[in-house]
Enzyme design. Sequence first.
Site, short mmCIF file in Angstrom:
data_model
loop_
_atom_site.label_atom_id
_atom_site.label_comp_id
_atom_site.label_asym_id
_atom_site.label_seq_id
_atom_site.Cartn_x
_atom_site.Cartn_y
_atom_site.Cartn_z
N LYS A 52 0.84 -1.20 0.00
CA LYS A 52 0.00 0.00 0.00
C LYS A 52 0.87 1.25 0.00
CE LYS A 52 -3.87 -2.51 1.90
NZ LYS A 52 -4.70 -2.97 3.03
N GLN A 96 -5.17 -2.04 9.04
CA GLN A 96 -5.02 -3.35 8.40
C GLN A 96 -5.62 -4.44 9.28
OE1 GLN A 96 -3.87 -3.74 5.31
NE2 GLN A 96 -4.13 -5.94 5.37
N ASP A 119 -11.40 2.31 3.24
CA ASP A 119 -11.70 0.88 3.06
C ASP A 119 -13.18 0.64 2.78
OD1 ASP A 119 -9.74 -1.09 3.09
OD2 ASP A 119 -9.42 -0.95 5.26
N1 GUN Z 1 -7.22 -7.39 5.30
C1 GUN Z 1 -7.49 -8.12 4.20
N2 GUN Z 1 -8.05 -7.32 3.26
C2 GUN Z 1 -8.12 -6.08 3.79
C3 GUN Z 1 -8.59 -4.83 3.30
O1 GUN Z 1 -9.07 -4.70 2.17
N3 GUN Z 1 -8.46 -3.80 4.14
C4 GUN Z 1 -7.94 -3.91 5.38
N4 GUN Z 1 -7.89 -2.83 6.15
N5 GUN Z 1 -7.51 -5.05 5.87
C5 GUN Z 1 -7.58 -6.13 5.07
#
Ligand code: GUN
Length: 294
Positions: A52, A96, A119
Amino acid sequence: MNIIDGKAISASLKEALKEQVAGFPEQYGRVPHLVVIRVGEDPASVVYVRNKAKACEACGIRNTTLVFPESIPEEDLIAVIGNLNADPDVDGILVQLPLPEHIGEARVIETIAREKDVDGFHPYNVAGLWQKTPHMAPCTPKGIMKLLEAAGVDPKGKRAVVIGRSNIVGLPVAKMLLDANATVTLCHTRTVDLPSVTRQAEILVVAAGRAKMMGVDMVSPGCVVIDVGMDRDPLTGKLCGDVDFDAVAPIAGAITPVPGGVGPMTIACLMENTVECFLERMSTAADERLQTEE
Ligand code: GUN
């Protein structure tokens, strides 16, 4: 064989965002700022969070990654988010997942300001998707819809089957396919006689979280297969998806590889959502300035 190249599609999306963001300093005085929070050292999360940050760099988006020890108390994490909510220089906040067990995921997600929820996990954004009111769309389902579009697959009138009922992928992607006028069957790994259901599919989205669970016996020829899995092959230890790619690809109408399919699209959509949050905040700030001038 028609492989849907998520890596290339996401690269062109990021390229377009980069060009857009390049004009922001002159227009708005700064670039968007995404804060990513990681708690603990889960190896998959370490990789995701790093990717990211790399994507932010590629798009010219400012990124701050905050790392906290596994032992951080829930109230401390919530206090950190509260400060980021109040910080005018922060446009997007991402925590996350998964979080350690002592931290309530729902409470943390609810704490993120709705307008910074890149998100699309905040209850208001989830409700917006289901009620068709303005909302931030979750990144992976949004990325899947873009992959279908790029592959020239219109869901309208098609039978779509989604395996997996998570809040992050299965439920929202089913709703988006429904809104795109597909007829959607939502099922899961415990669905009775799953192969008889999946063989009906013209579009198959597999988000079951089980390495290579989808064999050629479960797919009809010509089906478009979207593999959301990110697993390790128990035999080779190599990264693989929920679909047995080598077996299914020869009969599929189109198929996403793992890696290089859905994963890069999730991150490209996160960049898009960050820009969207930034622009929304800039326009709100401009409205507020106008009101105080009046
Ligand atoms: N863990 C797995 N996929 C995601 C996601 O799209 N966003 C976040 N914040 N955590 C994740």
